[in-house]
Design a protein around this motif. Structure first.
Motif, PDB file in Angstrom:
ATOM      1  N   GLY A 104       0.796  -1.218   0.000  1.00  0.00           N
ATOM      2  CA  GLY A 104       0.000   0.000   0.000  1.00  0.00           C
ATOM      3  C   GLY A 104       0.824   1.262   0.000  1.00  0.00           C
ATOM      4  N   SER A 105       2.160   1.138  -0.161  1.00  0.00           N
ATOM      5  CA  SER A 105       3.003   2.329  -0.168  1.00  0.00           C
ATOM      6  C   SER A 105       2.657   3.201  -1.364  1.00  0.00           C
ATOM      7  N   ALA A 106       2.693   4.464  -1.140  1.00  0.00           N
ATOM      8  CA  ALA A 106       2.428   5.426  -2.209  1.00  0.00           C
ATOM      9  C   ALA A 106       3.255   6.662  -1.943  1.00  0.00           C
ATOM     10  N   GLY A 107       3.317   7.533  -2.908  1.00  0.00           N
ATOM     11  CA  GLY A 107       4.046   8.766  -2.735  1.00  0.00           C
ATOM     12  C   GLY A 107       5.532   8.547  -2.555  1.00  0.00           C
ATOM     13  N   ARG A 108       6.086   9.201  -1.554  1.00  0.00           N
ATOM     14  CA  ARG A 108       7.528   9.178  -1.339  1.00  0.00           C
ATOM     15  C   ARG A 108       8.101   7.777  -1.147  1.00  0.00           C
ATOM     16  N   PRO A 109       7.506   6.910  -0.286  1.00  0.00           N
ATOM     17  CA  PRO A 109       8.088   5.568  -0.133  1.00  0.00           C
ATOM     18  C   PRO A 109       8.167   4.796  -1.444  1.00  0.00           C
ATOM     19  N   LEU A 110       7.089   4.827  -2.232  1.00  0.00           N
ATOM     20  CA  LEU A 110       7.092   4.076  -3.493  1.00  0.00           C
ATOM     21  C   LEU A 110       8.109   4.658  -4.466  1.00  0.00           C
ATOM     22  N   ARG A 111       8.212   5.966  -4.533  1.00  0.00           N
ATOM     23  CA  ARG A 111       9.214   6.577  -5.415  1.00  0.00           C
ATOM     24  C   ARG A 111      10.618   6.195  -4.988  1.00  0.00           C
ATOM     25  N   ALA A 112      10.848   6.135  -3.664  1.00  0.00           N
ATOM     26  CA  ALA A 112      12.168   5.757  -3.162  1.00  0.00           C
ATOM     27  C   ALA A 112      12.496   4.314  -3.529  1.00  0.00           C
ATOM     28  N   LEU A 113      11.518   3.406  -3.384  1.00  0.00           N
ATOM     29  CA  LEU A 113      11.759   2.007  -3.724  1.00  0.00           C
ATOM     30  C   LEU A 113      12.068   1.849  -5.204  1.00  0.00           C
ATOM     31  N   ARG A 114      11.346   2.543  -6.042  1.00  0.00           N
ATOM     32  CA  ARG A 114      11.587   2.452  -7.479  1.00  0.00           C
ATOM     33  C   ARG A 114      12.951   3.024  -7.855  1.00  0.00           C
TER      34      ARG A 114
END
Length: 700
Positions: free
Chosen positions: A501-511
């Motif tokens: 369910g990560s979105a925003g900053r966490p998801l961008r960081a993972l990518r």
């Protein structure tokens, strides 16, 4: 207030010579007027004829007896030699003669206080200039008065003058003002100042032996649950009326206990806001304040009818009872406040008794929290590494970095003791950066020192707060550049609940990290808030199955009962017993990194010389079905699967047959220092088999 004396006044040895006065004038004073010349004699034209001149002593003596201020003359032995009319009623007599020869200290009760008695004697001996004190005296008319007593030597004489001033009106005003100052205007209860005054007095008086008291004190410290909502929704006027109604019930509970128990009525006080306290002086034991706390809870269960509103209310109560010897006000209130916090944390609407052991864990926790940041700077943290082993060939292809704290006071601490604290105060960012840099530097050193061996990747746990409170992508890029470690040799582990369910900053960081070449792994998979549809959109390369699924793989069948001697007694005990973390981890499941740290401890705890938690049970069919399904799902998504907490060869074989890629656990190795990993690489061993000797690695 003073009454005129009856009968003759007191004669003194200092009476001047001359004719004895008549019966209407008293023994010392001649009230007849005189014409005195400038030289002090009687004038020749005095119509009354010649009369003897009156000296200064006579004038002073006249002023003494006519003064409205009560005065008593005492000799150096403390005996009364004279008293004026104003002093007689204050000393419970109407006859002056009855005072002559009496001991002044007895009439004024000066010997009741050792300090006052010593000062009084010093004044009598001429070694002290003055003594002033307040005494409550019985008036001759029958009522009590407050008197200000002053004792001071008389110049040019061996006598001492005692003056008494009636200050009853002033004292009454002071008492009214003190009552207003020491009581809460809303509830009419004792306020914070009076409560602490009584508590201090109770601790001080109980510290002396032989007082007849129990030498114990009890305290109920309570806070109303949900009171703020009443103020916010119904207004402060309703809130004030509710506080007053609560105060009435608390007072009734205190009075009822006093009727059924020894000792006086417990003091009920409002300490501020919706906080109240009940002080049990001369407590007879823990049962007394505990019973009072239960009575309060029962009394508050009945709804309140206020201003057309029917309100229900509960309270959380912290109960402390202890010996007065060695107790302090600060310590008692800290214990009460801590226990109140426990009552709220345990679910509210209850009372909780102070537990010294639980408090010791809290104190330890606070000590650890305050020392986290300095510990990173002092270099008190170290890393151990646990191999990640390919199930097909038994070859270690990576290691997980596990942080330990070499605390100067508490010894070696595992992550479950401090990771949650680090997340709470934000020091996890500083600590996580140190772990990442140290692990990458070590992985690069292994790669350089052993060029002929396939390099090991290093897996590092990352807390959610590291993603939010720091630029994780920039930190990883900088550390990889500093250490020279290839990005594909770094794996970052995040817990399932943090990733799903990560979105925003966490998801961008993972990518961004995945695009950099860094591996992303989901730790403890299968125990969080799984969203399998979302999993396919995450830049994840590996799943780590939670050890709870592996326990069901203990045996092949029910008839296979081969003992587990190879893993049951071969490892050293935990640094800290699991029981010691009971309170420190309680209620902290919201911290995902701490949950992973506890998971590591749970895996290690099953090697304490006791059977596995599965208790020798056969394979759990449900676990087998779930694990097989998760492995197949992961492979279809192009992900590798590592099983955690692998303990036995039977578990490893079952996991291998259903397609699990790698295993991690004490079957292969416990977490070991970096030097042990270097020895493994230097030995040239291509496999890491079952660890049968507790050396940290499996035998070749």
């Amino acid at each position: 207030m003073s009454a005129q004396p009856e009968g003759p006044t007191v004669a003194t040895e200092a009476s001047p010579p001359g004719p004895r006065p008549g019966p209407d004038t008293g023994p010392h004073l001649d009230p007849r007027p005189e014409s005195v010349t400038e030289s002090g004699g009687v004038g020749a034209d005095d119509p009354r004829g010649a009369a003897p001149a009156r000296g200064p002593d006579a004038v002073h003596r006249g002023a003494f007896h006519a003064s409205p201020l009560a005065m008593v003359v005492v000799d150096r032995a403390g005996l009364i030699v004279d008293a004026n009319a104003a002093a007689l009623p204050l000393l419970r007599t109407t006859g002056g003669g009855a005072l002559v020869g009496r001991v002044a200290a007895e009439l004024l009760d000066l010997s009741s206080d050792p300090r006052t008695w010593h000062t009084y004697l010093e004044v009598l001996r001429g070694r002290q200039a003055r003594l002033s004190l307040t005494r409550r005296l019985k008036h001759a008319a029958g009522h009590s008065v407050w008197a200000q007593v002053t004792v001071e030597p008389m110049p040019g004489s061996d006598a001492v003058l005692l003056s008494l001033s009636d200050i009853s009106a002033r004292r009454e005003l002071q008492d009214r003002l003190r009552h207003l100052r020491m009581h809460d205007p809303v509830t009419r209860l004792a306020n914070r100042s009076l409560f602490f005054e009584r508590l201090d007095a109770a601790l001080e008086s109980g510290a002396y032996e032989g007082t007849g008291a129990t030498g114990r004190v009890g305290l109920c410290y309570l806070d109303l649950d949900g009171f703020k909502a009443v103020n916010d929704t119904l207004g402060h006027h309703v809130g004030d009326r509710l506080l007053a109604a609560v105060a009435e019930r608390l007072t009734r509970c205190a009075q009822q206990q006093a009727a059924h128990a020894t000792g006086g009525v417990p003091l009920v006080a409002r300490l501020g806001g919706d906080e109240f306290a009940l002080l049990v002086e001369d407590s007879t034991g823990t049962e007394q304040p505990a019973a009072l706390a239960q009575a309060v809870l029962d009394a508050l269960q009945e709804p309140f009818d206020l201003c057309g509103q029917r309100l229900s209310l509960s309270a959380s109560i912290g109960v402390v009872e202890r010996q007065i010897a060695g107790a302090t006000t600060t310590g008692l209130m800290q214990a009460a406040d801590t226990t109140l916090y426990w009552a709220k944390a345990d679910g509210k609407a209850r009372w909780t008794l102070f537990d010294p052991e639980r408090n010791a864990h809290r104190v330890t926790r606070q000590a650890l929290a305050s020392g986290l940041r300095p510990a990173v700077e002092r270099g008190e943290f170290v890393l151990d590494y646990q191999p990640l082993v390919e199930l097909a060939g038994g070859r270690p292809h990576g290691v997980e970095a596990l942080v330990r704290w070499r605390h100067p006071q508490f010894g070696l601490l595992t992550p479950n003791r401090f990771i949650g604290l680090a997340e709470e105060d934000g020091s996890i960012v500083q600590l996580g950066r140190w772990v990442l840099r140290t692990a990458c530097r070590q992985a690069r050193r292994w790669q350089l020192d052993h060029p002929g061996v396939p390099p090991l990747f290093v897996s590092v746990n990352v807390a959610v707060r590291q993603v939010w409170d720091s630029d994780l992508v920039a930190d990883v890029a900088q550390i990889l550049e500093e250490t020279g470690l290839p990005a594909e040799l770094l794996q970052l582990e995040l817990t399932e609940s943090a990733v799903m369910g990560s979105a925003g900053r966490p998801l961008r960081a993972l990518r961004a990290l995945s695009d950099m070449g860094v591996r992303i792994a989901i730790d403890d998979f299968g125990t969080g808030y799984s969203n399998l549809a979302y999993l396919s959109r995450l830049p994840v390369s590996a799943l780590k199955l939670d050890g709870s699924f592996v326990r069901g793989f203990q045996y092949e069948t029910q008839t296979q009962t081969q003992p587990q001697t190879q893993t049951q007694t071969q490892y050293e005990p935990q640094t800290q017993p699991q029981a010691q973390t009971q309170y420190e981890t309680q209620g902290d499941t919201r911290h995902e990194t701490q949950r992973a740290a506890r998971h590591e401890t749970q895996c290690e705890a099953r090697h304490e010389g006791a059977p596995s938690e599965s208790g020798g049970a056969p394979t759990d069919p449900a676990d087998a079905v779930i694990v097989e399904a998760l492995v197949q799902l992961a492979h279809r998504l192009g992900l590798t699967v590592t099983a955690e907490c692998v303990e036995t060869a039977q578990q490893a074989e079952r996991l291998r047959r259903i397609g699990c890629d790698a295993g991690q656990g004490w079957l292969y190795s416990r977490p070991v220092p970096a030097e042990r990993i270097a020895e493994l690489l230097a030995s040239g061993r291509g496999t890491c088999q079952a660890d049968t000797e507790g050396s940290g690695f499996g035998n070749p």
